[in-house]
Motif scaffolding. Sequence first.
Motif, short mmCIF file in Angstrom:
data_model
loop_
_atom_site.label_atom_id
_atom_site.label_comp_id
_atom_site.label_asym_id
_atom_site.label_seq_id
_atom_site.Cartn_x
_atom_site.Cartn_y
_atom_site.Cartn_z
N VAL A 101 47.98 50.95 41.67
CA VAL A 101 49.15 50.07 41.72
C VAL A 101 48.80 48.74 42.38
O VAL A 101 49.18 47.67 41.90
N ILE A 102 48.06 48.81 43.48
CA ILE A 102 47.67 47.59 44.21
C ILE A 102 46.81 46.69 43.32
O ILE A 102 47.02 45.47 43.26
N VAL A 103 45.86 47.29 42.61
CA VAL A 103 45.00 46.51 41.70
C VAL A 103 45.85 45.83 40.63
O VAL A 103 45.62 44.66 40.28
N GLY A 104 46.85 46.53 40.12
CA GLY A 104 47.72 45.95 39.10
C GLY A 104 48.60 44.83 39.62
O GLY A 104 48.99 43.93 38.87
N LEU A 105 48.91 44.87 40.91
CA LEU A 105 49.81 43.87 41.50
C LEU A 105 49.11 42.57 41.90
O LEU A 105 49.76 41.52 41.95
N ILE A 106 47.83 42.62 42.18
CA ILE A 106 47.13 41.47 42.76
C ILE A 106 47.23 40.20 41.90
O ILE A 106 47.56 39.13 42.43
N PRO A 107 46.95 40.25 40.59
CA PRO A 107 46.96 38.99 39.81
C PRO A 107 48.28 38.24 39.87
O PRO A 107 48.31 37.03 40.17
N ALA A 108 49.39 38.92 39.60
CA ALA A 108 50.69 38.24 39.58
C ALA A 108 51.08 37.78 40.98
O ALA A 108 51.72 36.72 41.14
N ALA A 109 50.71 38.55 42.00
CA ALA A 109 51.03 38.16 43.38
C ALA A 109 50.32 36.86 43.74
O ALA A 109 50.92 35.94 44.33
N VAL A 110 49.05 36.75 43.37
CA VAL A 110 48.27 35.54 43.68
C VAL A 110 48.80 34.34 42.91
O VAL A 110 49.05 33.27 43.49
N ILE A 111 48.98 34.50 41.60
CA ILE A 111 49.47 33.39 40.77
C ILE A 111 50.88 32.99 41.21
O ILE A 111 51.23 31.80 41.25
N GLY A 112 51.71 33.97 41.51
CA GLY A 112 53.06 33.69 41.94
C GLY A 112 53.12 32.88 43.22
O GLY A 112 53.91 31.94 43.34
N LEU A 113 52.27 33.22 44.18
CA LEU A 113 52.22 32.47 45.45
C LEU A 113 51.72 31.04 45.23
O LEU A 113 52.23 30.09 45.84
N GLN A 163 42.02 49.24 33.42
CA GLN A 163 43.27 49.09 32.69
C GLN A 163 44.38 48.58 33.61
O GLN A 163 45.19 47.74 33.22
N ALA A 164 44.40 49.06 34.84
CA ALA A 164 45.40 48.61 35.81
C ALA A 164 45.26 47.11 36.06
O ALA A 164 46.26 46.37 36.11
N LEU A 165 44.02 46.65 36.22
CA LEU A 165 43.78 45.22 36.44
C LEU A 165 44.15 44.41 35.21
O LEU A 165 44.76 43.33 35.32
N SER A 166 43.82 44.92 34.04
CA SER A 166 44.13 44.20 32.79
C SER A 166 45.64 44.07 32.60
O SER A 166 46.14 43.00 32.22
N VAL A 167 46.37 45.14 32.88
CA VAL A 167 47.83 45.08 32.78
C VAL A 167 48.37 44.09 33.82
O VAL A 167 49.31 43.33 33.55
N GLY A 168 47.77 44.09 35.01
CA GLY A 168 48.18 43.14 36.04
C GLY A 168 47.98 41.70 35.63
O GLY A 168 48.82 40.84 35.93
N LEU A 169 46.89 41.43 34.93
CA LEU A 169 46.65 40.07 34.44
C LEU A 169 47.69 39.66 33.39
O LEU A 169 48.19 38.54 33.41
N ILE A 170 48.01 40.60 32.50
CA ILE A 170 49.02 40.31 31.48
C ILE A 170 50.40 40.14 32.12
O ILE A 170 51.23 39.36 31.65
#
Length: 280
Positions: A101-113, A163-170
């Motif tokens: 879950v954490i891996v999936g959350l990182i991309p959007a959290a970074v871009i969002g900030l 897959q978790a990271l890829s979904v996080g990027l999308i």
Amino acid sequence: MDFLTILKAIILGIVEGLTEFAPVSSTGHMVIVDDMWLQSEQFLTKYVANTFKIVIQLGSILAVLIIFRNRFIDLLGLNRFMKKKGQVTAVPQKRLKLTHVIVGLIPAAVIGLLFDDYIDEYLFSTRTVLLGLVIGALLMIAADKFRPAVPKVETVDQITYKQALSVGLIQCLSLWPGFSRSGSTISGGVLLGMSHRAAADFTFIMAVPIMAGASLLTLMKNWQYFTLDSLPFFIAGFISAFVFALISIRFFLKLINKIKLVPFAVYRIVLAVVVYIVYF
């Protein structure tokens, strides 16, 4: 506060509850409703209105926590404290972990900030939401058309870190209001070989920490707007959003593997066209 104002809160809560976790963009619906209706309430300043939206979003989050309570208990490792003495519970060798879950959350959290101010200033309008609705719908149609014939991942417990990271990027696409968090992540998951149900489960689980964190932070900053005048409005919206989110999530999870994403995509396009004709 009169009955009509409370009724508006209930209806707005219904809109939030029905759309927050369906791939139709709750943010998009709320922006449209805000432009057409919410701003007509004189007591609702911009800050009170924004606080109200966060309050009803928390109602939807609570619904997810209840539906996926056993999953969150497992993710947080709380199940070992809840076992009765002498009870033995079978644990699958492969299961979704908190680190997925954490891996999936990182991309959007970074871009969002990084782009939070830009998003708030330029992307929260009816025009940009309509564009997000249509482009997101096209992604959903593409996901159903080009998905693998046989899913490689049938359940959420089979998801890999890649897959978790890829979904996080999308999921970063959902930072554009109208694109839809669930629409983008379920589409991404399906294209990566997940079943629609596995992608939906992962989407809902990921949504809780990022939505709860952002919501609680906003509430802390806007606590002064919880006045005796506004409290009935907030409470009515919260309860309404919670009840209808509970209903819509259960209904959605039962149907998603059967109806897939195209019907939701068609609804998004029709909504965008109708709102454009009426509003512009």
